[in-house]
Design a protein around this motif. Sequence first.
Motif, short mmCIF file in Angstrom:
data_model
loop_
_atom_site.label_atom_id
_atom_site.label_comp_id
_atom_site.label_asym_id
_atom_site.label_seq_id
_atom_site.Cartn_x
_atom_site.Cartn_y
_atom_site.Cartn_z
N LYS A 1 0.81 -1.22 0.00
CA LYS A 1 0.00 0.00 0.00
C LYS A 1 0.84 1.26 0.00
O LYS A 1 0.36 2.35 -0.36
CB LYS A 1 -0.93 -0.01 1.22
CG LYS A 1 -1.99 -1.10 1.15
CD LYS A 1 -2.90 -1.07 2.37
CE LYS A 1 -3.96 -2.15 2.29
NZ LYS A 1 -4.84 -2.15 3.48
N LYS A 2 2.10 1.14 0.40
CA LYS A 2 2.99 2.30 0.41
C LYS A 2 3.78 2.43 -0.89
O LYS A 2 4.64 3.29 -1.02
CB LYS A 2 3.95 2.20 1.59
CG LYS A 2 3.24 2.25 2.94
CD LYS A 2 4.25 2.17 4.08
CE LYS A 2 3.55 2.23 5.43
NZ LYS A 2 4.53 2.13 6.54
N GLY A 3 3.48 1.53 -1.82
CA GLY A 3 4.18 1.59 -3.11
C GLY A 3 5.51 0.88 -3.14
O GLY A 3 6.24 0.96 -4.13
N GLN A 4 5.84 0.18 -2.05
CA GLN A 4 7.12 -0.52 -2.00
C GLN A 4 6.97 -1.93 -2.57
O GLN A 4 5.96 -2.60 -2.36
CB GLN A 4 7.61 -0.61 -0.55
CG GLN A 4 7.85 0.75 0.10
CD GLN A 4 8.94 1.53 -0.63
OE1 GLN A 4 9.98 0.99 -0.99
NE2 GLN A 4 8.66 2.81 -0.88
#
Length: 419
Positions: free
Chosen positions: A109-112
């Motif tokens: 969800k954090k783009g990682q």
Amino acid sequence: MLPKAERTTPALRRTTLVTAAAMAATLLAAPAATADPGADQCTFSKTNHKYSGTPWALQRVNLDELWGESKGKGMKVAVIDTGVDTSNPQLTAAVNPSLGANFLPKKDKKGQPIEDRGNEKGTTDTVGHGTRVAGIIAARPMEGTGFVGLAPEATIIPIKQNDAEGHGTAASLVTAIRHAIKEKADVINISQDTTGAAPDEDLHRAVEDALAADIVVVASAGNDGLDGNSKKTYPASYEGVLAVAASDRNNERAAFSQPGDFVGVAAPGVDMISTVPKGGHCSDNGTSFSAPYVAGVAALVKAKHPKWTPRQIAAQIEQTAERSIPGRDRLVGWGVVDPVRALTEDDHPIETPRPDAGLTHAEAPTPAELTLGETPQERTARFATYVAVAVAVLVAGLSGGAVALRDARRRRRALESRT
């Protein structure tokens, strides 16, 4: 059912029994396990410990009799989980990678990027959960170990949609179920449940579509039973899903197993030996490992009776389970699954299990006939008494006569000697 705008997308959790310490770190962390007391902690390597004996969950089954009826040949069992590691030699031939899939998102969800996501075919498993589940269903026999899957000729469809970090959601589970439908699975095993309190509409619809496609859907009941909690879990609580609780070595509910009126049957879920990534075996606890035990039996029944519906196969497993009370129990459902009875007491399909099946009742004594006057037995007894008395009298008379005759003869001889 909640309107679509009001629903949330609940996270998924595997129904492996987790210690309090592990839960403090993460709800989805798989506990370390050992293959037998005193063994080193289970690790994933090619030199991992191999279980040499026969696990207790298999000792309770006459495998020769079971496999004389069916070995699950031709059945495809979708394992929707953390992936299935095909490098374990007991699973290499059991898994069909071409049917597999990986529905974990590539980024969180954090783009990682999600670490250890694995390949796109679902044949890697850094957690080990899905590999254990698959082994209980269809692990191939191997020299040097008594562990083997209940359906050793079934084929596993590996579908990865969860990991140790909890990236799997109800949405990814829906996608996984629809993939299993597309690949024409015969049985779907879901050893997970949603953490949300409300059922998910899309998940419910996907389960209904699977059942409509003649797929047997088996799901674990959950492990929140220690405090007596009987809340429903999903997808286990959906109508038509065979929900599985965990039993112990005494055929009683394991303390952690989730109770509830949605439970269909129970199956071994304590000290469950199974395959792990790379090779070897470890033991683990949880309804996560009870569900595949039943999924394996479902594959055997369906291979023998390919025209039976999911409802009929579930009812057959419920009907032949070992019971301690009549009817359904909120702790273990219809009882603890009996694989041999499920495959041998199967002369016709049923839709619903009978409450009295599996129990032995003593027959009531036949009531005596009401007879006015003397019965034939009483008359016979009376005549016998008369005869006995008459014989006694006759014997006494004869004995008395003999004594009298003897005395008379003695008196006569005495008189003659005097004269």
